[in-house]
Design a protein around this motif. Structure first.
Motif, mmCIF file in Angstrom:
data_model
loop_
_atom_site.group_PDB
_atom_site.id
_atom_site.type_symbol
_atom_site.label_atom_id
_atom_site.label_comp_id
_atom_site.label_asym_id
_atom_site.label_seq_id
_atom_site.Cartn_x
_atom_site.Cartn_y
_atom_site.Cartn_z
ATOM 1 N N PHE A 40 0.758 -1.287 -0.076
ATOM 2 C CA PHE A 40 0.034 0.044 0.025
ATOM 3 C C PHE A 40 0.999 1.133 -0.096
ATOM 4 O O PHE A 40 0.645 2.170 -0.796
ATOM 5 C CB PHE A 40 -1.017 -0.079 1.178
ATOM 6 N N PHE A 43 2.525 1.843 -3.413
ATOM 7 C CA PHE A 43 1.688 2.501 -4.493
ATOM 8 C C PHE A 43 1.380 3.850 -4.090
ATOM 9 O O PHE A 43 1.315 4.657 -5.122
ATOM 10 C CB PHE A 43 0.341 1.552 -4.520
ATOM 11 N N LEU A 110 4.747 -3.668 -7.261
ATOM 12 C CA LEU A 110 3.976 -4.359 -6.284
ATOM 13 C C LEU A 110 4.185 -5.936 -6.391
ATOM 14 O O LEU A 110 3.586 -6.811 -5.598
ATOM 15 C CB LEU A 110 2.442 -4.215 -6.590
ATOM 16 N N LEU A 176 -6.080 -0.548 -2.778
ATOM 17 C CA LEU A 176 -5.246 0.058 -3.819
ATOM 18 C C LEU A 176 -6.045 0.747 -4.766
ATOM 19 O O LEU A 176 -5.843 1.799 -5.404
ATOM 20 C CB LEU A 176 -4.131 -1.010 -4.544
#
Length: 424
Positions: A40, A43, A110, A176
């Motif tokens: 998280f 991102f 990711l 996300l």
């Protein structure tokens, strides 16, 4: 509007945003755990990188020149039209790049190409996100603080609602997607709240760019590119180093500490943004500028230190309530992180002078220096001390950064003082 009044009014929005952030933290802690926290955060830093490159390239300049041209509506409109037109062109181009490279980005950032959809969602909403930040910059420059606060509150409420909904149905992927879209959705609430204000006309935001305005905004565009290439990228690199050395869970613990720090510092950082930047931009005399700086040290810094002390004393309870028992190692990061937070705010009070007075060379130098130093200190201390090393690096870095920016700004202000004395 003075510092105290702005701080109190802004405090309403900050409390709502803080509660929203802490609520989201709790949701993430329960649904995705420390490992998901790291993804998280990765991102989130990527989104910050892109939005700073595009919106930040113009929005700081929009706030500065909107405040500086107070009373000159034609010059203000020239700034808005130029920044608005450039923003939409750049955001569309970047959105297309994100859309067609979504799988590559998901795999690289990711470690899961199956999450490519979150980058698609981000690309689709990017134009709305950028214009939301643009409108907020205009409100800030016009000192429409009440509307600015309401827009922030609306955005915070939407962020919680969207995150809860998406995490409940889709777990980490939902979190996300929520992160990628809630600021885009907030654009519509911002438009609704701004629609009756005098400045809010579509013709004010689009048109042929003014060459003089473009020249002025380029300085802030360079600053934004440096900021985008420094803080978010540095955090991503530090997180990658922690992951490689100590594992994803360790990176998740640090991410939890970082987000908690950002939440309680929000009062200080947003007050600097919505009060200091416009105020410093309009000040012309050396004595007035120094008075504003010292008022920050009398009000903002002591409150930050006090909040840090309280956070440290209640660290065990805070971690248990806001996260979960799985995050117990976070308590060992509090001391150095909170020391670093106070040093950070102390340095930022000075650093905002560079933004307000367009000291772009000094800003670029200090940003790059601080980011490189933090990264190098983090590598050294994480490898020698462990996870606590990254928060030690954070504190040491801001102690040195504070000294540096004070020296740089003091040198520039000494020339301002000389100019004032000669003109008088």
């Amino acid at each position: 509007m003075n510092l105290i009044r702005t701080s109190v009014l802004n405090g309403v929005a900050v409390i709502v945003r803080m509660l929203a952030m802490l609520g989201i933290n709790k949701i993430l802690a329960l649904y995705v755990g420390p490992g998901g926290y790291a993804a998280f955060g990765q991102f989130q830093n990527f989104i910050s990188l892109i939005t700073t490159l595009i919106g930040g390239a113009f929005n700081t300049g929009v706030t500065k020149y909107t405040a500086e041209y107070a009373g000159d509506s034609e010059s203000q409109r020239a700034v808005w039209r130029t920044a608005g037109s450039l923003s939409i062109v750049v955001s569309v181009v970047v959105a297309l790049v994100l859309y067609f490279s979504s799988e590559f980005l998901a795999g690289s950032l990711l470690n899961d190409r199956g999450l490519s959809g979150v980058f698609v969602w981000f690309a689709v909403g990017l134009v709305f996100l950028i214009f939301n930040t643009f409108l907020m910059a205009v409100l800030n420059g016009l000192k429409e603080i009440a509307t600015f606060v309401l827009c922030n509150i609306a955005g915070s409420v939407l962020s919680v609602f969207i995150t809860v909904l998406m995490v409940h149905y889709s777990g980490l992927k939902g979190a996300l997607i929520a992160l990628a879209t809630y600021q885009s959705v907030a654009f519509f609430s911002t438009v609704f709240l701004c629609r009756r204000l005098g400045f809010f006309k579509v013709s004010n935001f689009f048109g042929r760019p003014d060459s003089g305005v473009v020249k002025n905004l380029i300085k802030y565009a360079v600053m934004a590119v440096v900021s985008a290439a420094c803080l978010p990228v540095t955090l991503m690199l530090v997180r990658a180093e922690i992951t490689e050395t100590l594992g994803w869970h360790a990176a998740g613990y640090w991410e939890a500490m970082w987000r908690l720090s950002a939440a309680y510092l929000m009062m200080a950082t947003t007050t600097l943004s919505i009060y200091y930047l416009p105020r410093l931009s309009e000040i012309k005399s050396y004595s007035s500028l120094m008075a504003e700086i010292f008022s920050g040290y009398k009000v903002i810094l002591p409150l930050t230190v006090l909040a840090g002390v309280l956070m440290y004393l209640l660290r065990d309870t805070i971690v248990l309530i806001l996260f979960s028992a799985d995050f117990e190692p976070v308590t060992g990061l509090f001391m150095w992180q909170l020391i670093g937070d106070s040093l950070k705010i102390g340095s930022w009070i000075i650093a905002y002078v560079m933004l307000g007075k367009a000291m772009f060379k000094a800003f670029i130098f200090t940003e790059i220096f601080g980011s490189v130093l933090f990264y190098l200190l983090s590598i050294w201390l994480v490898r020698t001390v462990g996870l606590e090393g990254v928060v030690m690096a954070y504190a040491i870095n801001y102690a040195i950064y504070w000294i540096l920016v004070w020296w740089v700004v003091r040198f520039s202000l000494s020339r301002m003082k000389l100019t004032n004395e000669v003109s008088s």
